[in-house]
Design an enzyme around this catalytic site. Structure first.
Site, PDB file in Angstrom:
ATOM      1  N   ARG A 163       0.848  -1.201   0.000  1.00  0.00           N
ATOM      2  CA  ARG A 163       0.000   0.000   0.000  1.00  0.00           C
ATOM      3  C   ARG A 163       0.883   1.251   0.000  1.00  0.00           C
ATOM      4  NH1 ARG A 163      -4.924   1.441   4.183  1.00  0.00           N
ATOM      5  NH2 ARG A 163      -3.307   1.447   5.786  1.00  0.00           N
ATOM      6  N   ASP A 189      -3.986   4.409  14.339  1.00  0.00           N
ATOM      7  CA  ASP A 189      -3.108   4.775  13.225  1.00  0.00           C
ATOM      8  C   ASP A 189      -3.567   6.112  12.649  1.00  0.00           C
ATOM      9  OD1 ASP A 189      -5.297   4.254  11.643  1.00  0.00           O
ATOM     10  OD2 ASP A 189      -4.391   2.609  10.526  1.00  0.00           O
TER      11      ASP A 189
HETATM   12  C1  LIG Z   1      -7.023   2.118   9.426  1.00  0.00           C
HETATM   13  C2  LIG Z   1      -6.025   1.231   8.794  1.00  0.00           C
HETATM   14  O1  LIG Z   1      -5.386   1.633   7.879  1.00  0.00           O
HETATM   15  S1  LIG Z   1      -5.706  -0.307   9.419  1.00  0.00           S
HETATM   16  C3  LIG Z   1      -4.173  -0.738   8.684  1.00  0.00           C
HETATM   17  C4  LIG Z   1      -3.036  -0.025   9.297  1.00  0.00           C
HETATM   18  N1  LIG Z   1      -2.812  -0.453  10.672  1.00  0.00           N
HETATM   19  C5  LIG Z   1      -2.135  -1.584  10.917  1.00  0.00           C
HETATM   20  O2  LIG Z   1      -1.671  -2.224  10.017  1.00  0.00           O
HETATM   21  C6  LIG Z   1      -1.987  -2.041  12.338  1.00  0.00           C
HETATM   22  C7  LIG Z   1      -0.741  -2.855  12.488  1.00  0.00           C
HETATM   23  N2  LIG Z   1      -0.551  -3.276  13.892  1.00  0.00           N
HETATM   24  C8  LIG Z   1       0.449  -2.828  14.621  1.00  0.00           C
HETATM   25  O3  LIG Z   1       1.250  -2.004  14.219  1.00  0.00           O
HETATM   26  C9  LIG Z   1       0.593  -3.425  15.992  1.00  0.00           C
HETATM   27  O4  LIG Z   1      -0.183  -4.571  16.122  1.00  0.00           O
HETATM   28  C10 LIG Z   1       0.203  -2.473  17.157  1.00  0.00           C
HETATM   29  C11 LIG Z   1       1.070  -1.230  17.123  1.00  0.00           C
HETATM   30  C12 LIG Z   1      -1.252  -2.103  17.088  1.00  0.00           C
HETATM   31  C13 LIG Z   1       0.449  -3.224  18.472  1.00  0.00           C
HETATM   32  O5  LIG Z   1       1.794  -3.610  18.446  1.00  0.00           O
HETATM   33  P1  LIG Z   1       2.552  -4.201  19.726  1.00  0.00           P
HETATM   34  O6  LIG Z   1       2.199  -3.407  20.923  1.00  0.00           O
HETATM   35  O7  LIG Z   1       3.987  -4.344  19.359  1.00  0.00           O
HETATM   36  O8  LIG Z   1       1.889  -5.598  19.849  1.00  0.00           O
HETATM   37  P2  LIG Z   1       2.440  -6.843  20.648  1.00  0.00           P
HETATM   38  O9  LIG Z   1       3.452  -6.437  21.663  1.00  0.00           O
HETATM   39  O10 LIG Z   1       1.262  -7.580  21.147  1.00  0.00           O
HETATM   40  O11 LIG Z   1       3.135  -7.707  19.517  1.00  0.00           O
HETATM   41  C14 LIG Z   1       3.455  -9.068  19.692  1.00  0.00           C
HETATM   42  C15 LIG Z   1       4.248  -9.517  18.505  1.00  0.00           C
HETATM   43  O12 LIG Z   1       3.465  -9.401  17.334  1.00  0.00           O
HETATM   44  C16 LIG Z   1       4.135  -8.594  16.382  1.00  0.00           C
HETATM   45  N3  LIG Z   1       3.110  -7.807  15.669  1.00  0.00           N
HETATM   46  C17 LIG Z   1       2.126  -7.043  16.180  1.00  0.00           C
HETATM   47  N4  LIG Z   1       1.369  -6.548  15.196  1.00  0.00           N
HETATM   48  C18 LIG Z   1       1.894  -7.010  14.042  1.00  0.00           C
HETATM   49  C19 LIG Z   1       1.539  -6.845  12.684  1.00  0.00           C
HETATM   50  N5  LIG Z   1       0.480  -6.109  12.329  1.00  0.00           N
HETATM   51  N6  LIG Z   1       2.298  -7.445  11.751  1.00  0.00           N
HETATM   52  C20 LIG Z   1       3.353  -8.194  12.105  1.00  0.00           C
HETATM   53  N7  LIG Z   1       3.738  -8.392  13.378  1.00  0.00           N
HETATM   54  C21 LIG Z   1       3.005  -7.807  14.337  1.00  0.00           C
HETATM   55  C22 LIG Z   1       5.042  -7.706  17.191  1.00  0.00           C
HETATM   56  O13 LIG Z   1       6.096  -7.213  16.384  1.00  0.00           O
HETATM   57  C23 LIG Z   1       5.502  -8.668  18.251  1.00  0.00           C
HETATM   58  O14 LIG Z   1       6.496  -9.530  17.698  1.00  0.00           O
HETATM   59  P3  LIG Z   1       7.562 -10.341  18.607  1.00  0.00           P
HETATM   60  O15 LIG Z   1       6.780 -11.117  19.609  1.00  0.00           O
HETATM   61  O16 LIG Z   1       8.268 -11.196  17.638  1.00  0.00           O
HETATM   62  O17 LIG Z   1       8.424  -9.314  19.250  1.00  0.00           O
HETATM   63  O1  LIG Z   2      -7.182   1.954   5.685  1.00  0.00           O
HETATM   64  C1  LIG Z   2      -8.110   1.552   6.315  1.00  0.00           C
HETATM   65  C2  LIG Z   2      -8.988   2.392   7.046  1.00  0.00           C
HETATM   66  O2  LIG Z   2      -9.876   1.866   7.733  1.00  0.00           O
HETATM   67  O3  LIG Z   2      -8.793   3.612   6.973  1.00  0.00           O
HETATM   68 MG   LIG Z   3      -7.189   4.173   5.581  1.00  0.00          MG
END
Ligand SMILES: CC(=O)SCCNC(=O)CCNC(=O)[C@H](O)C(C)(C)COP(=O)(O)OP(=O)(O)OC[C@H]1O[C@@H](n2cnc3c(N)ncnc32)[C@H](O)[C@@H]1OP(=O)(O)O
Ligand SMILES: O=CC(=O)O
Ligand SMILES: [Mg+2]
Length: 531
Positions: free
Chosen positions: A167, A447
């Site tokens: 993206r 986010d």
């Molecule tokens: C509105 C929109 O656009 S939605 C799309 C955009 N938003 C996203 O993609 C959200 C992505 N998610 C994240 O960034 C994270 O999950 C957060 C920031 C919300 C929480 O992260 P953390 O507090 O680090 O979560 P947590 O401590 O429970 O993570 C546990 C493990 O999972 C991993 N992890 C957490 N989320 C993700 C993810 N989305 N992708 C890959 N790995 C992940 C962490 O790196 C960690 O790895 P490790 O155990 O090997 O060290």
């Molecule tokens: O990118 C996703 C959203 O919900 O915004």
């Molecule tokens: Mg969006």
């Protein structure tokens, strides 16, 4: 990668940043490719952004969004999109996340069908973040991506990784570190262009890409520009027309009235549409910033079951399935809660309910924010979707007319909702300024899109005047200023992400919230201050 040299004419492209470590990425050929994309797309991109401003001026003057009379033949016509590649036939669970090295590996290994590598809502687009992300993804495509954590844990991509979908940033964001003839290039073209230049041919040879998610479109002309940019890139890279596939996020209110048109503009490469619910709510707020009769209540009350969001998601399913495209669901904000089993079970129940609603409505897949949610969503989709997708579910019953798509949303504005918006907007902006694009706050994923909701709601509630909380206390600027100062002070004295930039974030939010006009995007002025 060798690219036919006669197609690449050197352009006066300049980089205003230290490029040490990125020499393999920012090669003269790659930069010439970006310059070519820029020269092709920039005049139209500017016109399209101007068209957005004009549309918003109409909404501000009281006009309501509606279906376009000039494109009725597209809506009524009998056509379908091109066949969907095998690698994307089953997308029941997609994980999304920032393009950080360890997270990419975790996402690819998560068991999800697709990983959407995000240069957008969950990325704070510093030059280093975006370029490191490109290096990480190039290693992922080459099969060499590894990471050793400071505590010694070794990460590498396992067997059967998720299919990669990229993206890029939206059309509105510039990349100020790369200029062509002194003009900043669009961030969208940098993210798309560098990824395509370094990886597209390898992915195409394996029939695993190149695939993209396109964010924040507002009109079919914006989709048409993406189509032409991709066609140009295919030509430059000697790839067949249409091999670059796109899934479009329908996450703006104007776009919901042009879903057939957007699919049509991209019909030779589009695979589906996605319900980007968080930006969609933000867009509802922005579109109706001048309409007192369409204020939204607390964010916690604006659920996918309220009429305007239900109509949007169901119309998206009907539209996609009529055209042979996938109707992807969206993101529940809940993430796993550590050290509190009961609270965690309640959060997981909310995720399950959201995924159940999606699969039963006819969605072909959904998003999760965290690896621990993959199994939760997968279990629901496996149980209720025995086929790889549900293109056969036509939803001819859906009647989502204009008025339902923009229906006012009942509910209340509470002190807790107000305070939460101040806290989320502040903490997220501060973390973003430090370079973090996604943070957990009170056990929810926050986010750029969710932060936009928080700060737009504050603006709306404050600027429409004489609004009250449920306890009849007035909602006023004194309250906002006090809450902002309190949260900034608290953040500054903490070890939370954003502590170092709390004062900058507070200043920025104060300006945006006091301004007479609701600013277009939080991330535009914030980008000026991003390290
Ligand atoms: C509105 C929109 O656009 S939605 C799309 C955009 N938003 C996203 O993609 C959200 C992505 N998610 C994240 O960034 C994270 O999950 C957060 C920031 C919300 C929480 O992260 P953390 O507090 O680090 O979560 P947590 O401590 O429970 O993570 C546990 C493990 O999972 C991993 N992890 C957490 N989320 C993700 C993810 N989305 N992708 C890959 N790995 C992940 C962490 O790196 C960690 O790895 P490790 O155990 O090997 O060290
Ligand atoms: O990118 C996703 C959203 O919900 O915004
Ligand atoms: Mg969006």
């Amino acid at each position: 990668m060798a690219v036919p040299s006669e197609k690449l004419v050197s352009r006066p492209i300049e980089i205003q940043a230290d490029t040490t470590g990125y020499e393999d990425l920012l090669t003269p050929e790659a930069l010439a490719f970006l310059a070519r994309l820029h020269r092709f797309a920039e005049p139209r991109r500017r016109q399209l952004l101007e068209a957005r401003r004009q549309r918003q001026a109409c909404y501000d003057a009281g006009v309501l969004p509606d279906f376009r009379p000039d494109t009725q033949d597209i809506r009524q016509g009998d056509w379908t999109v091109a066949p969907i590649p095998t690698a994307l036939q089953d997308r029941r669970v997609e994980i999304t996340g920032p393009v950080e090295r360890k997270m990419i590996i975790n996402a690819l290994n998560s068991g999800a069908k697709v990983f959407m590598a995000d240069f957008e809502d969950s990325s704070a687009p510093s030059f280093a973040n975006q370029l490191d992300g490109q290096l990480n993804l190039r290693d992922a495509v080459d099969g060499t991506l590894e990471y050793r954590a400071p505590e010694g844990k070794h990460y590498r991509v396992g067997a059967n990784p998720a299919v990669l979908v990229i993206r890029p940033r939206g059309w509105h964001l510039p990349e100020r570190h790369i200029t062509v003839y002194g003009e900043p290039i669009a961030g969208a073209l940098v993210d798309f262009g560098l990824f395509a230049f370094h990886n597209a041919r390898k992915l195409h040879a394996r029939e695993r890409g190149p695939y993209f998610y396109l964010p924040k479109l507002e009109a079919m002309e914006e989709a048409a520009l993406w189509n032409e940019v991709m066609a140009l890139a295919e030509d430059e890279l000697d790839l067949p027309y249409g091999c670059m596939k796109a899934t479009v996020l329908i996450e703006t209110l104007p776009a919901v009235f042009q879903m057939h048109e957007i699919l049509h503009a991209l019909r030779e490469r589009v695979v589906g549409l996605n319900c980007g619910r968080w930006d969609y709510i933000f867009s509802y707020l922005k579109t109706f910033r001048g309409h007192r009769d369409r204020l939204l209540p607390d964010r916690g009350q604006v659920l996918m079951t309220v009429p305007f969001l239900k109509a949007y998601s169901e119309l998206l399913i009907q539209t996609c399935h009529r055209r042979g495209a996938f109707a992807m669901g969206g993101m529940a904000a809940q993430i796993p809660i550590k050290n509190d089993e009961e609270a965690n079970e309640q959060a997981m129940a909310k995720v399950r309910a959201d995924k159940l609603r999606e699969v039963q409505a006819g969605h072909d897949g959904t998003w999760v924010a965290h690896p621990a949610l993959v199994a939760v969503a997968m279990e629901i989709f496996d149980r209720h979707m025995p086929t790889p997708n549900q293109l056969h579910v036509k939803r001819d019953d859906v009647q989502a007319d204009r008025d339902t798509l923009i229906a006012p949303c009942g509910g209340t504005i509470t002190r807790a909702g107000f305070d939460n918006n101040v806290e989320v907007a502040l903490r997220y902006t501060a973390a973003w300024l430090e370079g973090l694009g996604c943070v957990p706050i009170h056990n929810l994923m926050e986010d750029a899109a969710t932060a936009e909701i928080a700060r737009s709601q504050l603006w709306q509630w404050l600027h429409h005047g004489s609004l009250e909380f449920t306890d009849h206390a007035p909602i006023d600027f004194a309250l906002f200023d006090h809450a902002l100062a309190t949260h900034a002070h608290r953040l500054q004295g903490s070890t939370l992400p954003g502590a170092r930039r709390a004062a900058d974030a507070a200043r920025l939010l104060a300006e945006l919230t006091h301004d007479d006009e609701l600013g277009n995007f939080l991330t535009l002025p914030a980008y000026e201050q991003l390290a």
